[in-house]
Enzyme design. Sequence first.
Site, PDB file in Angstrom:
ATOM      1  N   SER A  55       0.797  -1.266  -0.163  1.00 43.04           N
ATOM      2  CA  SER A  55       0.007  -0.029  -0.194  1.00 43.04           C
ATOM      3  C   SER A  55       0.629   1.414  -0.106  1.00 43.04           C
ATOM      4  O   SER A  55       0.243   2.341  -0.018  1.00 43.04           O
ATOM      5  CB  SER A  55      -0.949  -0.110   1.086  1.00 43.04           C
ATOM      6  OG  SER A  55      -2.015  -0.851   0.819  1.00 43.04           O
ATOM      7  N   TYR A 145     -10.356   2.617   6.084  1.00 42.76           N
ATOM      8  CA  TYR A 145      -9.514   2.233   5.033  1.00 42.76           C
ATOM      9  C   TYR A 145     -10.297   1.438   4.001  1.00 42.76           C
ATOM     10  O   TYR A 145     -10.768   0.610   4.144  1.00 42.76           O
ATOM     11  CB  TYR A 145      -8.340   1.767   5.572  1.00 42.76           C
ATOM     12  CG  TYR A 145      -7.148   1.633   4.847  1.00 42.76           C
ATOM     13  CD1 TYR A 145      -6.189   2.789   4.771  1.00 42.76           C
ATOM     14  CD2 TYR A 145      -6.937   0.582   4.003  1.00 42.76           C
ATOM     15  CE1 TYR A 145      -5.301   2.406   3.877  1.00 42.76           C
ATOM     16  CE2 TYR A 145      -5.956   0.263   3.291  1.00 42.76           C
ATOM     17  CZ  TYR A 145      -4.884   1.094   3.158  1.00 42.76           C
ATOM     18  OH  TYR A 145      -3.678   1.218   2.467  1.00 42.76           O
ATOM     19  N   SER A 146     -10.266   1.974   2.696  1.00 33.67           N
ATOM     20  CA  SER A 146     -10.571   0.926   1.548  1.00 33.67           C
ATOM     21  C   SER A 146      -9.607   0.845   0.325  1.00 33.67           C
ATOM     22  O   SER A 146      -9.602   2.143  -0.177  1.00 33.67           O
ATOM     23  CB  SER A 146     -11.951   1.360   1.245  1.00 33.67           C
ATOM     24  OG  SER A 146     -12.408   0.821   0.023  1.00 33.67           O
ATOM     25  N   ASN A 147      -9.319  -0.221  -0.055  1.00 26.04           N
ATOM     26  CA  ASN A 147      -8.536  -0.358  -1.363  1.00 26.04           C
ATOM     27  C   ASN A 147      -9.261   0.141  -2.375  1.00 26.04           C
ATOM     28  O   ASN A 147      -8.679   0.504  -3.433  1.00 26.04           O
ATOM     29  CB  ASN A 147      -7.765  -1.447  -1.254  1.00 26.04           C
ATOM     30  CG  ASN A 147      -6.865  -1.864  -0.194  1.00 26.04           C
ATOM     31  OD1 ASN A 147      -5.618  -1.280  -0.512  1.00 26.04           O
ATOM     32  ND2 ASN A 147      -7.106  -2.773   0.756  1.00 26.04           N
ATOM     33  N   THR A 282       2.388   2.411   5.015  1.00 24.57           N
ATOM     34  CA  THR A 282       2.817   1.087   5.298  1.00 24.57           C
ATOM     35  C   THR A 282       2.423   0.366   4.473  1.00 24.57           C
ATOM     36  O   THR A 282       1.469   0.569   3.459  1.00 24.57           O
ATOM     37  CB  THR A 282       2.427   0.444   6.746  1.00 24.57           C
ATOM     38  OG1 THR A 282       0.718   0.392   6.670  1.00 24.57           O
ATOM     39  CG2 THR A 282       2.677   0.939   7.939  1.00 24.57           C
ATOM     40  N   GLY A 283       2.849  -0.986   4.095  1.00 24.58           N
ATOM     41  CA  GLY A 283       2.466  -1.814   3.107  1.00 24.58           C
ATOM     42  C   GLY A 283       2.393  -3.217   3.564  1.00 24.58           C
ATOM     43  O   GLY A 283       3.327  -3.480   4.109  1.00 24.58           O
TER      44      GLY A 283
END
Length: 326
Positions: A55, A145-147, A282-283
């Site tokens: 992300s 949070y939504s991709n 972060t990812g």
Amino acid sequence: MEKLQKVLDSLVSDGATGVLLDWRSPEGRWTGVSGVAERASGQPVDPAGWFRAGSITKTFTAVVVLQLVAEGQLRLDEPVTQWLPGVPEDVTLRQLLNHTSGLYNYTDDLPDTAKLYQDRYDHWDPAETLAGAVAKPRGSGDWAYSNTNYVALGLLIEAVTGRSYEDEVRSRVLEPVGLTRTLLPGDDVDLPDPQLHAYLEVEGELVDLAQANVSQAWAAGQLVSTAADLNRFYAAVLGGELLGADELVAMLTGVPNGDGTAYGLGIAHETLPDGRVLWGHTGGIFGYRTVSYHSLDLSHQVTLAVGGGGGGEPETGPVLADLFEG
């Protein structure tokens, strides 16, 4: 840098296969590693190794969008339906960027680890991904949070520019900043060498997921990079190389997310126990976990990449506190 090395070693003790760190401070630069890059061979971790950054891709996507805002092609508080038919008419560009759109997070429906491993070479179509998410019940519009928001932004970039999302990121970000060790793989399943491998537990066995098609993450999480390149990228963002003053202020205007931190436009902030504020992202994808955070004056920069090994993912706040302790 004994303290930093102890943090890396502790992550491996907690289950990581290998970790690498690129640390910048007024005292200079330090790179460190622990564990192994690949379990079967025992190959050592290369501090310049490639990994999947997940992300952290969102900050790259947000930079391109904000450049389009600066050019007058987009406006933050106007609805995006002109470019994205089918998205609710009241969803604005700012809401997509800061996760207040309420759009359903499509990754909540991803399969279990065994199915994910089985389908790891499959291509995902972003337009189909967005359509499927939009068809789901919408949230309240509070921060969530939504991709899906960033898949929508990738499609919006393509609609506005008439070029592929990947080409826009390359020409607007990677090439101007000189990020020669960062790429957007598309359907390419291989990482360049040297690489950090990551593992997930599938039916009681650890499986290597370094090789995978990450098109399901697309503009929300497909990036492949190195620790040094990510530090260089965030220096360019926070230092004003990629954005004008107004756009940078907009990016750093955060929405509280309920846990004491806040999320701006494609970037988050963390407050350390001593009160210092860091900006970054972060990812996490296919066993990889990346933490990249930076002080606003760029006196301190840290990018940490963790190749999972079946243990739990490190929590961002505690890891940053450990790294900055003392």
